[in-house]
Design a protein around this motif. Structure first.
Motif, short mmCIF file in Angstrom:
data_model
loop_
_atom_site.label_atom_id
_atom_site.label_comp_id
_atom_site.label_asym_id
_atom_site.label_seq_id
_atom_site.Cartn_x
_atom_site.Cartn_y
_atom_site.Cartn_z
N UNK A 109 -7.79 0.32 -14.13
CA UNK A 109 -6.73 0.28 -15.14
C UNK A 109 -7.26 -0.46 -16.36
N UNK B 216 0.81 -1.24 0.00
CA UNK B 216 0.00 0.00 0.00
C UNK B 216 0.84 1.29 0.00
N UNK B 217 1.93 1.38 0.77
CA UNK B 217 2.67 2.65 0.75
C UNK B 217 3.18 3.01 -0.64
N UNK C 183 2.69 0.08 -12.92
CA UNK C 183 1.61 -0.64 -13.59
C UNK C 183 2.01 -0.85 -15.05
N UNK D 145 -4.54 -6.93 -6.19
CA UNK D 145 -5.11 -5.88 -5.37
C UNK D 145 -5.85 -6.44 -4.17
N UNK E 85 0.82 0.34 -17.73
CA UNK E 85 0.88 1.59 -18.50
C UNK E 85 2.16 2.38 -18.21
N UNK E 86 2.83 2.04 -17.13
CA UNK E 86 4.05 2.77 -16.76
C UNK E 86 5.30 2.12 -17.34
N UNK F 19 -1.11 -4.82 -10.91
CA UNK F 19 -2.35 -4.97 -11.67
C UNK F 19 -3.41 -4.04 -11.07
N UNK F 20 -3.90 -3.14 -11.90
CA UNK F 20 -4.86 -2.13 -11.43
C UNK F 20 -6.29 -2.61 -11.50
N UNK G 9 1.86 2.18 -3.43
CA UNK G 9 0.69 2.56 -4.23
C UNK G 9 0.21 3.96 -3.87
N UNK G 10 0.29 4.29 -2.58
CA UNK G 10 -0.18 5.61 -2.13
C UNK G 10 0.71 6.73 -2.62
N UNK G 11 1.96 6.40 -2.89
CA UNK G 11 2.92 7.46 -3.25
C UNK G 11 3.20 7.51 -4.75
N UNK G 12 2.56 6.66 -5.51
CA UNK G 12 2.75 6.70 -6.97
C UNK G 12 4.00 6.00 -7.43
N UNK G 13 4.62 5.18 -6.56
CA UNK G 13 5.86 4.49 -6.96
C UNK G 13 5.60 3.19 -7.71
N UNK G 14 4.42 2.64 -7.53
CA UNK G 14 4.12 1.32 -8.10
C UNK G 14 4.12 1.39 -9.63
#
Ligand code: FES
Ligand code: FES
Lengths: 156, 766
Positions: free
Chosen positions: B181, B11-12, B21, B482, B23-24, B229-230, B14-19
Motif C-alpha cells: 500500500x 484475516x477473514x 485501508x 499486519x 485508500x478506501x 495498514x497495508x 482481509x481475504x474477502x476485501x472488507x477491510x
C-alpha cells in the motif's frame, strides 16, 4: 470528453454505466461500483494487487481500459465470497497464515482462483510460477504457496 | 491459547476485501490532493504562481509556503510542510492542490508556475563535507548532522592480542520499504476546527505532537484514526510533509482531503534506508577468540533529518555487542546532502551492520582456518551477562540458533555421503554445468527484543473490559501493521481470562480512545504491549474474582478462569463471566469490570556521551544458513535454501512467528541480491517494481524456520520480539556462501550478477 456507455456483468449482475473512456477497469470497480477489494498497489501491472477475473481469466485490472471490457464478465473478490463464509482459497489463506497486512490478499485470492480454474492439480512449481505476478511484502510467500497447494489437496 | 497456531483474527476480512485501508476512506465532500515537487535538487525558489491553476474548474484550493505556520517540524526541526525559499531535494514540496478528483488536481499541478534559481547541489557525504561545499541548512552551520563516537576497552590492546586481523570497506545502498500500500492520508476538520487524520502512521501519539508543531495547533485538537495498514516496515515512524499538507489543504478548502501516493511518488517521496560507506577492522587470537572490532560509517541522511540519522545506534550495538567483544570502537557521521530523506526501514541499521560484522566474522574464520560456526559459537553471547556496552543479556539462545542451522546444513551434506556442498550433484532436472559452483554460508544476528528506549518513555497502556455478555474488549495503545499483534495480544488476554481468542475484541486505532503507546517499532509490540495487556487482563481477572468469590461463597485464591467461567477449585461451582460482570454493577455502589495496564520496561536511555546503557529489557538472537549456487559465467547468484533459526523467548503464536521470519527473509533476500533504489544526482532512477525488484514467489528459495525458545524472564509468557530479525543476517549469510562457493568476498549489496562477475574477474587477475 464524450462518455462511454459500458455494459458489464459484474459478480453475476448486469451493470450499465456511463464512464469517462480513459478509466481503467480498476478505476471503475473501485470508484463507480464501490468494489474496493481490488487494490491499487502500482497502477502499472507490476504488483497484482488489482487482479480480478475477466471472463474467467485473471488479469491486472489497472492495465485494461474499462471500455475494452464492454460486454465482458468480471468477477472480483466480493463476487467469489460466499455469504457469511469463505471461498476455499480464502479459507486456506486464513488458516495457513498466508495473510499479514492483507493488501495483496484479494489479488492473490483471484490469481490463485484463476490458476486453479486453469490447472486444478498444480505442482508447487506451477503455483510459484502462477503467482509470480502478485507481489507480497509481508509473508515471504511460503504460507501463501502452501495454502494454494492445500486447496488442491483438499479437493482431491 | 499460548503457543497455538491461531489464524490472524483480522484475516477473514482481509481475504474477502472488507477491510478498509486508507485508500478506501471516502468522506462526504472529500477532495483529492496532489503535491507539486521541486524540479531541482537545490535551488532558490524565486516565484510560485498559482493563478492559472486556481482558475481550472474543479480546483478548490491551493497551498504554498505562504500557508505554512511559522513553526518547523521533524526530528531535526529542519522541515516545513511546503518549501518557499529554498528547495533542497527533488522530493521537496512547493505547492499542493485540492480538487474534485485526482485528474483535475494533477492537471492543476502542471498549471502552477515555479521559477527557480539553481544552486550548487551535493550528492555524496564526501562532497557535502568538502571545504566550501554549499550548506544544505545554513542555520545549522555545517552539513554534519550528528557524529557518534563509541568505544569500550582499548583498541591498541585488542590489536596487540590479535594473531590475525582483517580489514575491509563496505558500500551499502538506498532501499525502499516497498509496502504494497502506498502512503495515504485523509484530513478532515470538524466545526470546532479540530483535525481528524486518517492515517497509516506507526506512531499515532507522537504524530499528534509532531502535527501540532507542523500545523501550529494544540495536540489536543488532533485526533488520529489509524486505518488498516497495508504494510509499514518503518515508513510510518515519523511525520512526513504530506501529512500536514493534507491538513493545510483541508483547512483552507473547508472539506476533507485525501492524498494518496502513486507508486512513482512513493519511490520519490517516501523515506528510504540511508546509504552508508563503512570501514571495518577486526581481529582474533589463534585460539579463535575475537580481540577487537572497529568500524567507521559515513551516512547520507538526505536533505532533511528523519530517523535515518539515528540508525548508527543500532549499527553500534551490532558492532560492539554481537558476540563477546573485548575491545571495540564505533564511529559514525550523518551528513546532509541534496538526496532523498532517509528514515527507518525494518531492521533499522541492523541489516547494514550485520552484513559487515558477519562477513568480517567469516573473514576471520578463514584467516584462522576455523569452521565458521565453531568460531561463532566460541565467541557467542551467553545468558545472564552484561556486554561491555551495558546491554544486559538475560535469555540468550545464540549458540542454539547457530547449532540449529549448522545441524541442518550438515544434514544437507550428509545426504550426499559426507561430501561438501561444492561436490553435491545438481538436482536431477539440471545438467551439472562446470560454471555453476555451490557454497554454504552462515550469519547470526542480535536485535533488541524487549523494546528500545529511544524516547524517555518506552511504554504502552492497555485496558481490558468484560461486558454483561462475557465478551472481552482489549483497548491497547499499540498498532497492528499486519504483523499480527491483535491476535497475539488477544491470545494473551484470552489465556488470562479463560476465554476463546474470538471472544476478545481488540481496539487499537483511535487516539481518542486508546491509551498512550510510543509506537510500533523496534520489534517491541509483543513484549511491551503484550506485558501491558497481560497486566490489564490480570487486573480485570482480579475484579472478576473479587465479585465471583462473593457469589460462589469462597475466596479469590480458590478461583480460576476457565471456558468463559470463573470456577471455584474446591466446590467446583462456577459463574459465567457475563453473570459476574452483571453482578458487579447491578447493585448499589456497583462497578464495571475494567482492568488497567501500563508497562514501561526497566531500561535506560543510553548515556548521551558514552552511548552505553541497557536500551532493551531483553535481546533476540538468530542465525541463518544459506545455500547458494553461483554461475561463474554470468555472476548470477541463486539461493537454493535458507534456514532461519530465531530465539524468540517463547512463541505465543508459532505461525505468526514464522510469518515474521519468512517475510523478513524476503526482504533480506532482496537486500542481498536485487533491491537498490538507484539515486543519481538526487533523482530516483528506478521508481517502479519493474526496475526495483522484489523477490516473487518464483524467486524465493526453500525456507525453513526453526523456533528456539529460551523463556525470557520478563517477556509476557516468556516471549520476546522477533519482527525485524528475519532479514538482518540474510545478506551476510549469502555473501559468506558466495565466498564458500567461489572464493570472493562481496562488500556491497545487492550482490548483482554484474558485481559478482566483477569480483570474480578481479580475483582472476590477482
Ligand atoms: S495495481 Fe494493478 S498490477 Fe499493481
Ligand atoms: S500480506 Fe502484506 S503485502 Fe501481502
Amino acid at each position: 470528453m464524450p462518455k462511454f456507455h459500458l455494459s458489464l456483468t459484474v459478480n453475476g449482475e448486469a451493470r450499465e454505466l456511463l464512464i469517462d473512456p480513459r478509466r481503467t477497469l480498476l478505476d471503475v470497480l473501485r470508484d463507480e461500483l464501490d468494489l474496493r477489494g481490488a487494490h491499487r498497489g502500482c497502477d502499472s501491472g507490476d504488483c497484482g494487487a488489482c487482479t480480478v477475473l475477466l471472463d474467467g481469466k485473471p488479469i491486472t485490472s489497472c492495465m485494461i481500459l474499462a471500455a475494452d471490457c464492454d460486454g465482458s464478465t468480471v468477477t472480483t473478490v466480493e463476487g467469489i465470497t460466499p455469504a457469511g463464509g469463505l471461498h476455499p482459497v480464502q479459507k486456506a489463506l486464513v488458516e495457513k497464515g498466508g495473510i499479514q497486512c492483507g493488501f495483496c490478499t484479494p489479488g492473490m485470492v483471484m490469481a490463485a482462483i484463476g490458476l486453479l480454474n486453469e490447472n486444478p492439480n498444480p505442482t508447487e512449481h506451477d503455483v510459484r510460477e502462477g503467482l509470480a505476478g502478485n507481489l507480497c511484502r509481508c509473508t515471504g510467500y511460503k504460507k501463501i504457496v502452501e495454502a494454494v497447494l492445500s486447496v488442491e489437496e483438499s479437493k482431491a | 491459547m499460548i503457543g497455538q497456531r491461531i489464524p490472524k483474527l483480522d484475516a477473514p476480512d482481509k481475504a474477502t476485501g472488507r477491510t478498509v485501508y486508507g485508500h478506501d476512506v471516502r468522506l462526504p465532500g472529500m477532495l483529492h490532493g496532489r503535491i507539486k515537487y521541486s524540479k531541482h535538487a537545490h535551488a532558490r525558489v524565486v516565484r510560485v504562481d498559482v493563478s492559472r491553476a486556481l482558475k481550472l474548474p474543479g480546483v478548490k484550493t491551493i497551498v504554498t509556503a505562504d500557508d505554512n505556520p511559522p513553526t518547523m517540524f521533524g526530528y531535526g526541526k529542519d522541515n516545513t510542510p511546503l518549501k518557499g525559499q529554498v528547495v533542497r531535494s527533488l522530493r521537496d514540496e512547493v505547492a499542493a492542490v485540492a480538487a474534485v478528483d485526482a485528474d483535475t488536481a494533477e492537471e492543476a499541478l502542471s498549471l502552477i508556475e515555479v521559477e527557480y534559481e539553481p544552486l550548487t547541489a551535493v550528492f555524496t557525504p564526501e562532497e557535502a563535507l568538502k571545504e566550501g561545499a554549499p550548506l544544505i541548512h545554513a542555520e545549522h552551520g555545517s552539513n554534519y548532522f550528528t557524529r557518534y563516537r563509541y568505544s569500550h576497552g582499548t583498541l591498541e590492546a585488542g590489536e596487540r592480542e590479535s594473531d590475525v586481523t582483517v580489514e575491509a570497506d563496505f558500500e551499502l545502498p538506498y532501499v525502499a520499504h516497498a509496502a504494497m500500500e502506498t502512503s495515504v492520508v485523509v484530513a478532515a476538520f470538524d466545526h470546532r476546527g479540530h483535525l481528524t487524520l486518517y492515517s497509516t502512521t506507526q506512531i499515532p501519539f507522537l504524530l499528534q505532537r509532531d502535527l501540532s508543531e507542523a500545523l501550529g495547533m494544540e495536540g489536543s485538537e488532533i485526533r488520529i484514526i489509524q486505518t488498516a495498514i497495508g504494510g509499514a516496515f518503518g515508513r510510518g515512524l515519523d511525520i512526513y510533509p504530506f501529512e500536514p499538507i493534507a491538513a493545510l489543504l483541508a483547512r483552507k478548502a473547508g472539506k476533507p482531503v485525501r492524498i494518496s501516493f502513486s507508486r512513482y511518488e512513493e519511490f520519490l517521496a517516501a523515506p528510504v534506508r540511508q546509504p552508508a560507506k563503512v570501514h571495518v577492522r577486526a581481529g582474533a587470537t589463534r585460539e579463535g577468540m575475537i580481540t577487537f572490532r572497529d568500524a567507521y560509517a559515513l551516512l547520507d541522511i538526505g536533505a532533511y533529518v528523519s530517523w535515518g540519522s539515528v540508525t548508527p545506534l543500532v549499527m553500534m550495538e551490532t558492532t560492539a555487542s554481537l558476540y563477546r567483544i573485548p575491545h571495540s570502537r564505533f564511529a559514525a557521521d550523518c551528513v546532509y546532502t541534496n538526496n532523498p530523506i532517509t528514515g527507518a526501514v525494518r531492521g533499522y541499521g541492523n541489516p547494514q551492520s550485520t552484513f559487515f560484522v558477519e562477513t568480517m566474522m567469516d573473514r576471520l574464520a578463514v584467516a584462522l582456518d576455523m569452521d565458521p560456526v565453531d568460531f561463532r559459537v566460541r565467541n557467542a553471547n551467553r545468558p545472564n551477562e552484561e556486554t561491555p556496552q551495558g546491554l544486559i543479556i538475560t535469555s540468550c539462545g545464540l549458540k542454539e540458533c547457530l547449532e540449529a542451522v549448522a545441524a541442518r546444513a550438515d544434514t544437507a551434506r550428509q545426504k550426499d555421503e559426507g561430501k561438501t556442498m561444492k561436490d553435491r550433484p545438481h538436482p536431477s532436472s539440471f545438467i551439472p554445468h562446470p560454471s555453476k559452483k555451490r557454497g554454504i554460508g552462515f550469519a547470526a544476528t542480535l536485535n533488541v527484543g524487549g523494546g528500545a528506549r529511544i524516547y524517555r518513555s518506552d511504554g504502552c497502556g492497555a485496558t481490558v473490559k468484560v461486558d454483561d455478555f462475557g465478551h472481552v474488549s482489549l483497548v491497547t495503545g499499540s498498532t497492528e501493521i499486519g504483523q499480527g499483534s491483535e491476535t497475539v495480544l488477544a491470545q494473551i488476554v484470552a489465556e488470562v481470562l479463560g476465554v476463546n481468542v474470538e471472544d476478545v475484541n481488540v481496539l487499537n486505532s483511535d487516539t481518542d480512545v486508546k491509551p498512550w503507546d510510543v509506537g510500533v517499532h523496534a520489534s517491541r509490540t509483543t513484549f511491551i504491549a503484550g506485558n501491558a495487556a497481560h497486566i490489564a487482563a490480570l487486573d480485570a481477572r482480579r475484579q472478576l474474582f473479587e465479585t465471583a468469590a462473593e457469589m460462589l461463597k469462597t475466596t479469590p485464591d480458590d478461583l480460576i478462569a476457565k471456558d468463559g467461567h470463573v470456577v471455584a477449585k474446591v466446590s467446583g461451582k462456577s459463574a459465567e463471566l457475563g453473570k459476574v460482570a452483571r453482578a458487579r454493577h447491578y447493585r448499589e455502589g456497583g462497578q464495571v469490570i475494567l482492568g488497567e495496564g501500563w508497562y514501561d520496561p526497566p531500561t535506560k536511555l543510553v548515556d548521551k556521551d558514552t552511548y552505553k546503557g541497557n536500551i532493551s529489557a531483553t535481546y533476540g538472537f538468530g542465525a541463518q544458513m544459506a545455500e547458494v549456487e553461483v554461475d561463474t559465467d554470468t555472476g548470477k547468484v541463486r539461493v537454493l535454501r535458507l534456514v532461519c533459526a530465531n530465539d524468540v523467548g517463547r512463541a505465543i503464536n508459532p505461525m505468526a512467528v514464522e510469518g515474521q521470519i519468512e517475510g523478513g527473509a524476503q526482504m533480506g533476500l532482496g537486500y542481498a541480491l536485487t533491491e537498490e533504489v538507484i539515486v543519481e544526482k538526487g533523482r530516483v532512477m528506478n521508481p517502479d517494481f519493474l526496475d526495483y525488484r522484489l523477490f516473487t514467489t518464483a524467486d524465493m528459495p526453500e525456507i525453513e524456520t526453526v523456533i528456539i525458545e529460551t523463556d525470557d524472564p520478563q517477556g509476557p509468557f516468556g516471549a520476546k520480539g522477533v519482527g525485524e530479525m528475519g532479514g538482518t543476517p540474510t545478506a551476510a549469510a549469502i555473501a559468506n556462501a558466495i565466498h564458500d562457493a567461489v572464493g570472493v568476498w562481496m562488500t556491497t549489496v545487492p550482490m548483482t550478477p554484474e558485481r559478482v562477475l566483477k569480483a570474480l574477474m578481479e580475483k582472476e587477475n590477482l
